[in-house]
Design an enzyme around this catalytic site. Structure first.
Site, PDB file in Angstrom:
ATOM      1  N   ARG A  66     107.744  25.838  17.148  1.00 51.07           N
ATOM      2  CA  ARG A  66     108.819  26.685  17.200  1.00 51.07           C
ATOM      3  C   ARG A  66     110.044  25.974  18.024  1.00 51.07           C
ATOM      4  O   ARG A  66     109.782  24.826  18.659  1.00 51.07           O
ATOM      5  CB  ARG A  66     108.318  27.649  18.435  1.00 51.07           C
ATOM      6  CG  ARG A  66     109.536  28.881  18.634  1.00 51.07           C
ATOM      7  CD  ARG A  66     108.499  29.985  19.027  1.00 51.07           C
ATOM      8  NE  ARG A  66     108.007  29.788  20.396  1.00 51.07           N
ATOM      9  CZ  ARG A  66     108.412  30.614  21.387  1.00 51.07           C
ATOM     10  NH1 ARG A  66     109.719  31.164  21.263  1.00 51.07           N
ATOM     11  NH2 ARG A  66     107.733  30.358  22.378  1.00 51.07           N
ATOM     12  N   HIS A  83      99.031  36.917  21.739  1.00 53.10           N
ATOM     13  CA  HIS A  83      99.676  35.268  22.094  1.00 53.10           C
ATOM     14  C   HIS A  83     100.803  34.939  22.096  1.00 53.10           C
ATOM     15  O   HIS A  83     101.262  34.137  21.117  1.00 53.10           O
ATOM     16  CB  HIS A  83      98.604  34.275  21.267  1.00 53.10           C
ATOM     17  CG  HIS A  83      98.884  32.953  21.603  1.00 53.10           C
ATOM     18  ND1 HIS A  83      98.869  32.476  22.998  1.00 53.10           N
ATOM     19  CD2 HIS A  83      99.364  31.818  20.832  1.00 53.10           C
ATOM     20  CE1 HIS A  83      98.953  31.136  22.878  1.00 53.10           C
ATOM     21  NE2 HIS A  83      99.574  30.825  21.619  1.00 53.10           N
ATOM     22  N   ARG A 109      97.926  28.430  31.488  1.00 49.71           N
ATOM     23  CA  ARG A 109      99.347  28.693  32.432  1.00 49.71           C
ATOM     24  C   ARG A 109      99.270  29.549  33.352  1.00 49.71           C
ATOM     25  O   ARG A 109      99.584  29.232  34.665  1.00 49.71           O
ATOM     26  CB  ARG A 109     100.291  29.052  31.450  1.00 49.71           C
ATOM     27  CG  ARG A 109     101.013  27.994  30.563  1.00 49.71           C
ATOM     28  CD  ARG A 109     101.906  28.641  29.469  1.00 49.71           C
ATOM     29  NE  ARG A 109     102.451  27.588  28.477  1.00 49.71           N
ATOM     30  CZ  ARG A 109     103.029  27.833  27.272  1.00 49.71           C
ATOM     31  NH1 ARG A 109     102.727  28.931  26.624  1.00 49.71           N
ATOM     32  NH2 ARG A 109     103.554  26.764  26.581  1.00 49.71           N
ATOM     33  N   GLY A 114     100.202  15.918  13.483  1.00 51.11           N
ATOM     34  CA  GLY A 114     101.219  16.494  13.991  1.00 51.11           C
ATOM     35  C   GLY A 114     101.407  16.597  15.581  1.00 51.11           C
ATOM     36  O   GLY A 114     100.670  15.873  16.180  1.00 51.11           O
ATOM     37  N   SER A 165      97.739  27.597  14.798  1.00 54.71           N
ATOM     38  CA  SER A 165      98.811  27.837  14.209  1.00 54.71           C
ATOM     39  C   SER A 165      99.401  29.004  14.588  1.00 54.71           C
ATOM     40  O   SER A 165      98.775  30.403  14.569  1.00 54.71           O
ATOM     41  CB  SER A 165      98.693  27.722  12.818  1.00 54.71           C
ATOM     42  OG  SER A 165      98.023  26.351  12.404  1.00 54.71           O
ATOM     43  N   ASP A 208      97.734  30.291  27.314  1.00 56.71           N
ATOM     44  CA  ASP A 208      97.812  31.250  28.297  1.00 56.71           C
ATOM     45  C   ASP A 208      97.211  31.506  29.624  1.00 56.71           C
ATOM     46  O   ASP A 208      97.755  31.710  30.495  1.00 56.71           O
ATOM     47  CB  ASP A 208      97.773  32.625  27.617  1.00 56.71           C
ATOM     48  CG  ASP A 208      98.689  32.778  26.399  1.00 56.71           C
ATOM     49  OD1 ASP A 208      99.889  32.092  25.970  1.00 56.71           O
ATOM     50  OD2 ASP A 208      98.036  33.609  25.191  1.00 56.71           O
TER      51      ASP A 208
END
Length: 346
Positions: free
Chosen positions: A113, A209, A185, A43, A150, A182
């Site tokens: 998403r 998350h 970032r 993926g 996931s 997180d």
């Protein structure tokens, strides 16, 4: 493994004497044999994650699994001249073979998403995938450290826990929700605003998350910077909305795959170091916890030979962070309960 390490490898392999230097860079005489399995390896996250784990000198066997396409990914990364031996597996009948003997299992499987899609929308698809994969983990490698990528992590980690409980294999020290993105970032955004070297930055990120459940503790960030209240609000909001920022920038053609793969590789590396006895390995992760009244919570975790060695407390919080903590708890509680309900009702 850090980006500076990767850059070093690239520089060394592009100069004369490359083969000799590459062998030295990935020398593994002192490293024990470790098998890492990636479920969802074909993926958008899985492919770059497979590449990054192939570059990790702590990995001796890299097992790549997906419902289709994995043999090609495995053939591709297997040509990279690093330590690990690579094998690709596809289809449900090969899942057990992919998992057997794994020390660390990383799960980026599921759908990404898309614009307009909430993490609740993701739940309906990804929950079933996670449940079936964890059922196989319980059977074929019950002692592995499980790194859950996931989404929605706030629900998929509780699903995994319930599956393992039913199988009689649950060990709360060995199940992790990967919230490292997180942290990645928060470090990047903080460094930019504070005008400091990002490699020197530490920012704990706690909670969960997704959205407001992501709480960067900027009051504990180092190096210290005199940020205004407004700047702290902006940095917090941007960290919480980082995934949406990428989804919108890709205009419906993808989500945060590359940065997530990097974050997943960072956390898996930390797990491997802990297993190998490296001291003081600390990362933030969504784990079973008593830091709050909730059964799962992301906070700083010390990793060791058995997985979680210690869940560290929150430390001193600013008034703004205390309000953020109070606000996130009901939403995080709901997500956890949703995962538990799914696992026990289907």
């Amino acid at each position: 493994m850090t980006l500076s390490m990767l850059s070093s490898v690239v520089r060394r392999t592009s100069t004369s004497g490359a083969s000799r230097l590459t062998r030295r860079q990935f020398s593994s005489e002192a490293a024990p044999e470790r098998k890492v399995a990636i479920l969802g390896a074909a993926g958008g996250i899985g492919q770059p994650l497979s590449l990054l784990m192939k570059l990790n000198p702590l990995v001796s066997t890299l097992s790549l699994y997906d419902i289709a396409g994995t043999p090609g990914v495995a053939a591709d990364v297997s040509h990279i001249n690093t330590r690990s031996q690579v094998a690709g597996f596809a289809g449900e009948d090969q899942l057990g073979q992919a998992l057997e003997g794994s020390d660390v299992v990383i799960i980026p499987a599921g759908v990404p998403r898309k614009p307009g899609m909430t993490r609740d929308d993701l739940f309906n698809i990804n929950a079933g995938i996670v449940k079936s994969l964890c059922t196989a983990i319980a059977k074929y490698c019950p002692n592995a450290l499980v790194n859950m990528i996931s989404n929605p992590v706030n629900s998929t980690v509780p699903i995994a826990a319930e599956v393992f409980k039913k199988a009689g294999t649950y060990d709360e020290k060995r199940l992790f929700g990967v919230t490292t993105l997180d942290v990645v970032r928060a470090k990047t955004f903080y460094a930019g605003k504070a005008k400091v070297n990002v490699s020197d930055v530490i920012v704990p990120v706690v909670g969960g998350h997704a959205g407001i459940t992501i709480l960067p503790l900027l009051s504990q960030a180092t190096p210290k910077a005199n940020l205004s209240d407004e700047e702290i609000v902006v940095l917090t909001k941007r960290t919480q909305d980082g995934g949406t920022e990428v989804v919108e920038a890709k205009a419906g053609k993808g989500s945060a795959t590359l940065s997530m793969a990097y974050a997943g590789a960072i956390f898996a590396d930390a797990c491997l170091k802990g297993l190998n006895g490296v001291p003081d390995v600390v990362e933030c992760s969504f784990v079973q916890s008593n830091v709050t009244e909730l059964p799962f919570f992301a906070s700083k975790v010390r990793l060791g030979k058995n997985g979680v060695e210690e869940v560290l407390g929150l430390g001193p919080l600013s008034d703004y962070e205390k309000k953020g903590l109070e606000a996130l708890l009901p939403e995080l509680k709901s997500s956890i309960e949703k995962g538990i309900k799914f696992a026990n009702s289907s």
